[in-house]
Every structure is written in C-alpha cells, then in structure tokens.
Design a protein around this motif. Structure first.
Motif, PDB file in Angstrom:
ATOM      1  N   GLY A 146      -0.716 -10.030 -13.819  1.00  0.00           N
ATOM      2  CA  GLY A 146      -1.122 -10.661 -15.080  1.00  0.00           C
ATOM      3  C   GLY A 146      -2.123 -11.778 -14.839  1.00  0.00           C
ATOM      4  N   PRO A 147      -2.674 -12.354 -15.931  1.00  0.00           N
ATOM      5  CA  PRO A 147      -3.664 -13.433 -15.782  1.00  0.00           C
ATOM      6  C   PRO A 147      -3.125 -14.559 -14.892  1.00  0.00           C
ATOM      7  N   LEU A 148      -4.020 -15.152 -14.107  1.00  0.00           N
ATOM      8  CA  LEU A 148      -3.584 -16.114 -13.094  1.00  0.00           C
ATOM      9  C   LEU A 148      -3.413 -17.504 -13.707  1.00  0.00           C
ATOM     10  N   VAL A 205       1.931 -16.802 -13.018  1.00  0.00           N
ATOM     11  CA  VAL A 205       1.426 -15.963 -11.929  1.00  0.00           C
ATOM     12  C   VAL A 205       0.629 -16.860 -10.983  1.00  0.00           C
ATOM     13  N   ALA A 206       0.936 -16.764  -9.686  1.00  0.00           N
ATOM     14  CA  ALA A 206       0.257 -17.609  -8.689  1.00  0.00           C
ATOM     15  C   ALA A 206      -0.398 -16.748  -7.620  1.00  0.00           C
ATOM     16  N   ARG A 234     -14.423 -19.800  -7.548  1.00  0.00           N
ATOM     17  CA  ARG A 234     -15.480 -19.167  -8.357  1.00  0.00           C
ATOM     18  C   ARG A 234     -15.074 -17.760  -8.803  1.00  0.00           C
ATOM     19  N   ALA A 235     -14.476 -17.020  -7.858  1.00  0.00           N
ATOM     20  CA  ALA A 235     -14.104 -15.628  -8.155  1.00  0.00           C
ATOM     21  C   ALA A 235     -12.879 -15.546  -9.057  1.00  0.00           C
ATOM     22  N   LEU A 251      -8.465 -16.360 -14.914  1.00  0.00           N
ATOM     23  CA  LEU A 251      -7.467 -17.401 -15.162  1.00  0.00           C
ATOM     24  C   LEU A 251      -6.973 -17.355 -16.600  1.00  0.00           C
ATOM     25  N   ARG A 252      -5.704 -17.746 -16.793  1.00  0.00           N
ATOM     26  CA  ARG A 252      -5.227 -17.976 -18.157  1.00  0.00           C
ATOM     27  C   ARG A 252      -5.791 -19.335 -18.593  1.00  0.00           C
TER      28      ARG A 252
END
Ligand code: NAP
Ligand code: COA
Length: 263
Positions: free
Chosen positions: A84-86, A13-14, A125-126, A131-132
């Motif tokens: 999904g997680p980035l 996921v990007a 930061r956000a 993040l994965r």
C-alpha cells in the motif's frame, strides 16, 4: 522499555532502505512490532530474505542498490504495490571504511558518497509519488561525522554532512505537501557493523565509551525508539530536525582527562 503504546503504527506501511542488518533492521523490527507493514531493502538478496523472515510474516525483503535510481524505484514500487501507499520511508544504507584521504582512491571516496548521500537522494526522490500525502514521514540516518570532522573519515564526513543539508532542504520543499523529513544521528551503537569497523578492539571500544557523556555505547533498540517518535503523531510538527540519539557524543570528549586538559 518503551513509552509507546501497542499497535501505534497499525495501518502504516514502512520502507527501510538498508534495513537488512544492524540499526536499520532494528528500526524495521520495531515498526513491525508496533503494527506496521514493513519492507526492507539491501544489496544481498539472501540477507534481505533472512531479514524479512526475522521480522515476521508479511514482511518484504527486497534486493537493490541505492546507487541505482531505477533499481531503488522498482523496489519502492514493489513495496507500495504489495503493501500500500508508503507512510514511512527510512534511508539508512551506508558504507564505511577507515582510511586517510591519501589512502583512499577517488573511487573509494566516491563509493561512500554515492551510497550514503546520493543513495539518500535516490531513496527519497523515488519515493515521493508513492507516499501517502499528507502525513508521510521520512527519516535519513546520519552520523556525528556530519558535524565533527574526523581523520580517516573524509568520505563519511562529507557524505553525512550532505545528508544533513538534504534533510533540511527536502523538509522545506515537501512540507507544503504534508511530508515531514527528519534525521537521526546515532552515536556508537553496540553490536553493529559500523562500530566493528571504527573500533575493532575491546580496548578501542572502552576508550571511546569513556569519552561519551553517558559512558556507554547505545543499543539498537534505543535508536529504534527515536525512529518511532519521529514517525508518530507526537512528532507531527517536527520537520527538518536531526535527533541525536548518541548519549551526548555530539557534545564532544566528556572524559575527565579532557576537563583537566582544558584548565
Ligand atoms: P550495517 O549493519 O552495515 O547496515 C547497512 C545496511 O545497508 C545493510 O542492510 C546493507 O545491506 C545496506 N547497504 C549497504 N550498501 C548498500 C547499497 N549500496 N544499496 C542498498 N543497501 C545497501 O550498518 P550499521 O552499522 O547498522 O549502520 C546503519 C546506519 O546507521 C548507517 O547509515 C550508518 O552510517 C549509521 N550509523 C551507525 C552507527 C553505528 O554505531 N553503527 C553510528 C552512527 C551512524 P547489503 O550489504 O546487503 O547491501
Ligand atoms: N581502504 C581504502 N579503500 C578502500 C577500502 C579500505 N579499507 N575498502 C574499499 N576501498 C575502496 C576500493 O579499493 C575501491 O576503490 P578502487 O576501485 O580505486 O580500488 C572502492 O573503495 C570501492 O570498493 P568496492 O569494494 O568495489 O565497493 P563496494 O561497492 O563493493 O562496497 C564498501 C562498498 C567499500 C563501502 C563496502 O565496505 C561495503 O559494502 N560496506 C557496507 C557495510 C558497511 O560499511 N557498514 C557500515 C555502515 S556505517
């Protein structure tokens, strides 16, 4: 032409901040082509929707200003909640105009630093807790002005120099969590808003191309290939690096006239 295999980014996921036009949209498109699920974000909602549409079904087009921490956080949350997680976050939003320091108000200087430098801090930061980890890869889009001072570019030189150091600090702080933080420094790239502002005439563009070691402007697709490398497994031991994708521009003026001038 590409050295990367099909579906290289399948399952990834990007999120691409500033990904609604130009170089960053080219990066987002390439990631999607290689199988990633992609979200792009910019200020203008219509432009964001059109960019997502041009990437393909399932791409998200989000509207937010990177200067507003709450707004970029909400966009990142929406992307992670939907896709999904980035795995990949690109910080590429930027502003530029050509003006001498004395032709630039305090607000003009602050505006560019705010979008480019503070915006990159905000985006990274956000994103951290979305993040994965381990495994995520972050890229900030910087520029040659970070290293080479240029008249009429006080705001961009200061902002991009700050980005280069931010990349290195975050690489140190977030490496133990398995998050890599790198940068790409594009040279003059054809067909972009950035170069339309910096070299608005054909004459100026040709003069600049004559000073580049590879003697031409780069293409958006060439920057996208560098962006694929940095998020790929092939770069798993690369962090805190700034990859110049610039035809050698960073080396300085490579015109023969300059060579003669030095003798
Ligand atoms: P561009 O087409 O103008 O793209 C800028 C993107 O950032 C757009 O999606 C824009 O969408 C978004 N944006 C601008 N301000 C924003 C803000 N405050 N909040 C959120 N999004 C914002 O630019 P480009 O010429 O392709 O440049 C892309 C990146 O490459 C920049 O970081 C630039 O410094 C770097 N770079 C470019 C070149 C070049 O040759 N063009 C060379 C070296 C480095 P909205 O306007 O809708 O917000
Ligand atoms: N010369 C001098 N000052 C300028 C200027 C110029 N060409 N263009 C804008 N400014 C000043 C404005 O006058 C204002 O200062 P002031 O309030 O003291 O008058 C300040 O910059 C902010 O301008 P504003 O138009 O309110 O900012 P914005 O947030 O709407 O837009 C910019 C930001 C100015 C960077 C705008 O050009 C932009 O949105 N750029 C994005 C696209 C881009 O630059 N792409 C290339 C990326 S490399």
């Amino acid at each position: 032409m590409s050295a990367f295999k099909d579906n290289l980014l399948a399952g990834k996921v990007a999120f691409v901040a500033g990904g609604t036009s130009g170089i960053n949209l080219g990066i987002a498109r390439r990631y999607a082509e290689l199988g990633a699920k992609v979200a792009v974000a910019g200020r203008n909602p219509q432009k964001a929707a059109a960019a997502a549409g041009s990437i393909g079904a399932g791409a998200l087009g989000l509207s937010c200003d990177v200067r507003d921490y709450g707004a970029i956080r909400a966009a990142l949350e929406q992307a992670a909640g939907t896709l999904g997680p980035l795995d990949i976050v690109i910080s590429g939003a930027a502003g530029n105009f050509v003006a001498p320091a004395m032709g630039m108000s305090a607000n003009g200087f602050r505006t560019v630093v705010d979008i480019d430098l503070n915006g990159t801090f905000n985006v990274f930061r956000a994103s951290f807790d979305l993040l994965r980890r381990p495994g995520a890869a972050l890229i900030a889009i910087t520029a040659g002005q970070a290293i080479n001072p240029a008249p009429l570019q006080a705001h961009v030189c200061a902002a991009k120099a700050g980005i280069n150091q931010l990349i290195r600090v975050l690489a140190m702080e977030w490496g133990p969590s398995g998050v890599r933080v790198n940068g790409i420094s594009p040279g003059p790239i054809a067909g972009t808003e950035g170069m339309a502002r910096l070299t608005p005439t054909d004459e100026a563009a040709q003069a600049l191309a004559g000073r580049i070691p590879l003697r031409r402007y780069g293409e958006i697709a060439e920057v996208a290939e560098s962006a694929v490398f940095l998020v790929s497994e092939s770069a798993r031991y690369v962090t805190g690096a700034i990859l110049d994708c610039d035809g050698g521009s960073q080396l300085g003026d490579a015109s023969e006239r300059r060579g003669v001038g030095l003798m």
